[in-house]
Structure formats: C-alpha cells, structure tokens
Design a protein around this motif. Sequence first.
Motif, PDB file in Angstrom:
ATOM      1  N   TRP A 163      -1.382  -0.740  -4.355  1.00 24.76           N
ATOM      2  CA  TRP A 163      -2.258   0.588  -4.181  1.00 24.76           C
ATOM      3  C   TRP A 163      -1.711   1.619  -5.038  1.00 24.76           C
ATOM      4  N   SER A 212     -10.853  -5.520  -7.298  1.00 25.51           N
ATOM      5  CA  SER A 212     -10.727  -3.925  -7.801  1.00 25.51           C
ATOM      6  C   SER A 212      -9.530  -3.368  -8.738  1.00 25.51           C
ATOM      7  N   LEU A 271     -14.388  -0.367  -3.921  1.00 22.98           N
ATOM      8  CA  LEU A 271     -13.471  -1.221  -2.892  1.00 22.98           C
ATOM      9  C   LEU A 271     -14.599  -2.076  -2.138  1.00 22.98           C
ATOM     10  N   ARG A 272     -14.493  -3.321  -2.231  1.00 26.62           N
ATOM     11  CA  ARG A 272     -15.310  -4.187  -0.956  1.00 26.62           C
ATOM     12  C   ARG A 272     -14.491  -3.815   0.411  1.00 26.62           C
ATOM     13  N   LEU A 273     -13.318  -3.776   0.109  1.00 24.19           N
ATOM     14  CA  LEU A 273     -12.352  -3.633   1.508  1.00 24.19           C
ATOM     15  C   LEU A 273     -11.380  -2.611   1.463  1.00 24.19           C
ATOM     16  N   THR A 274     -11.042  -1.926   2.367  1.00 25.30           N
ATOM     17  CA  THR A 274     -10.095  -0.842   2.056  1.00 25.30           C
ATOM     18  C   THR A 274      -8.629  -1.591   2.237  1.00 25.30           C
ATOM     19  N   PRO A 275      -7.756  -1.118   1.473  1.00 23.80           N
ATOM     20  CA  PRO A 275      -6.499  -1.800   1.594  1.00 23.80           C
ATOM     21  C   PRO A 275      -5.508  -1.185   2.860  1.00 23.80           C
ATOM     22  N   ALA A 276      -5.805  -1.738   4.086  1.00 24.64           N
ATOM     23  CA  ALA A 276      -5.226  -1.024   5.242  1.00 24.64           C
ATOM     24  C   ALA A 276      -3.815  -1.115   5.301  1.00 24.64           C
ATOM     25  N   THR A 281       0.602  -1.302  -0.022  1.00 29.05           N
ATOM     26  CA  THR A 281      -0.018   0.032  -0.047  1.00 29.05           C
ATOM     27  C   THR A 281       0.869   1.107  -0.168  1.00 29.05           C
ATOM     28  N   LEU A 324      -9.554  -7.491  -2.744  1.00 25.67           N
ATOM     29  CA  LEU A 324      -8.901  -6.357  -3.382  1.00 25.67           C
ATOM     30  C   LEU A 324      -8.440  -6.663  -4.838  1.00 25.67           C
TER      31      LEU A 324
END
Length: 280
Positions: free
Chosen positions: A172, A259, A213-218, A116, A256
């Motif tokens: 990302w 996306s 996004l279905r999930l944030t790239p934390a 990320t 991820l």
Amino acid sequence: MSTDFQTARVALGARLRELRTEARLNGKELAARLGWQPSKISRIENGKQTPSLDDLEAWVAAVQRPDAIAELRGRLNGLESQYRSWRRQLSGGHRARQEIGATELSRTRQVRGLETDCIPGLFQTPDYARHMFLRLSDFRQSPVDTDEAARSRIKQQSALYEPGRKFRFLIWEGALHVRFCPDDVLAAQLDRLAGIIGLDTVDLGIIPLSAPLRLTPAHGFWIYDERLVIVETINAELWLDDTHNIALYQRAWDWLAGSSVHGSQAQQLIARTARSLSRS
C-alpha cells in the motif's frame, strides 16, 4: 499434526541443538549430563518430540545457559495454537519468531504478501529492521534483542536470489511514508526497495493511494504456496491452513493486485516518496 505446530517444533529443536553445540557438547555427552537416553536428545533436536518445560529447564542448566529459558519457554508456549499471541511468542524476544519464519520460508517456493504499514521484512535494510524491532519491543513490552532479530531477518533475504523461488508482494503506497525511523534510514530503505524491482524472483506491486479498489487493504498477510496464510494483528498472529481461509486470502490478494502498478510506475512512486523526504 498441523503445519504450524510442526514448523515451530522443528525450530525449537534447532535452537536447542544450537545451545548444545555452543557448549561444545555432543548428543551423548549432553544425555549423560541429563541422565537421558541419547535418543531423546535426537528426537527433541529433530522436531520429533516436544520437550516439557522441565526438559527445557534441565537443558539450559546442563549447557550453562540459564539466560535462554525465557526465550525457550516462549517458543514452547506458542507451539500448539493457531492463534499465537505476541505476549507468548515474544516472551524471550523477537529472534525466536524470526527463526520460525525462516523455517517456514525454507519450505516454500512461492510467497504472496500484502503490507499496509511497512516494507516487507524480506526487503528491509538492516537499519530499517532494527528500528522496527525497537519500536515493536517498546510497544509490546518484550525483551529487546534487536540486533539478533535483525540479523535473523536479513539472513532470510538470501532466498531472494535462489532460482525457482518467487516472491510476489503488494505494498500500500501509504506504507512508503510511515516514519518510525529517521529520514536517512527511510531514504536508504526506499532506495533498496526500488532496486528489488529488478530481481527475477521478485514481482513487486505498489497500490497507489489514488487507485480504484475492489477491496480495501485492511491488514497485511502472507500466503505460503497454497497451504498456509499468516495474518499479523496488534495482539497476535493467525496461522490459517484450512482450505476456506486460504482461498479467501488468495482472492483478496488477486483483487488488490488488480489495483497495483509495477515496474517503472512503481519505481516512480518510490522515487516520489524519496524526494518528499529531502523536502521535509
């Protein structure tokens, strides 16, 4: 015995063997200097016995490398913990951690990863890697072994050209713009990254800033086959080998990946970032 413990112990043994051979000693000669049985030298070097701190101190004295004790102490401290603090891991510099990673990579056929905030180490140019290690050493106040760590990291990239291996990475888009190095170094890194897309062993996806996004790239993570996940945080690494956590990170990667863009679309995003450097 846990995978992470044994991997680190094998890497420690390999480093001790390297110190012995650099001193032009065979196993029997070193054992004689230490007053040990030759079998103990063999067990330690082959990762079948964990040396004590006293063993390490005696070893470096026998091979006349007292400068190596901080590095070896850091490796020993990091052996048994799933939670591996950077303070302990880097007490002797970054090279030791790179070699542990190389050992793990050598026994893995498929790596899936998410980054990320930087380009994955397997795709880095030497200059990019050196600037990264310099910044990390400064931040973590660890010994500076920039060139040695960068060489170890670049050496691992030979795995990209081995048939039967697969490297599936997501980046990302914001990571392409992070400027911890001079613009010319980043430009060369972006050019290298675009070229990686053509390798048969690599599946590289870029997650656009504008993508739903279905999930944030934390945070970043690497999945080794289906047996180990390594997660890097500011203060530590987590080495996770339990079924629940592996499945959780696999799901995160899959979500991820949905996306991400690949091929020519990924190259266009990389090229757009490179053009922005020339305008700055």
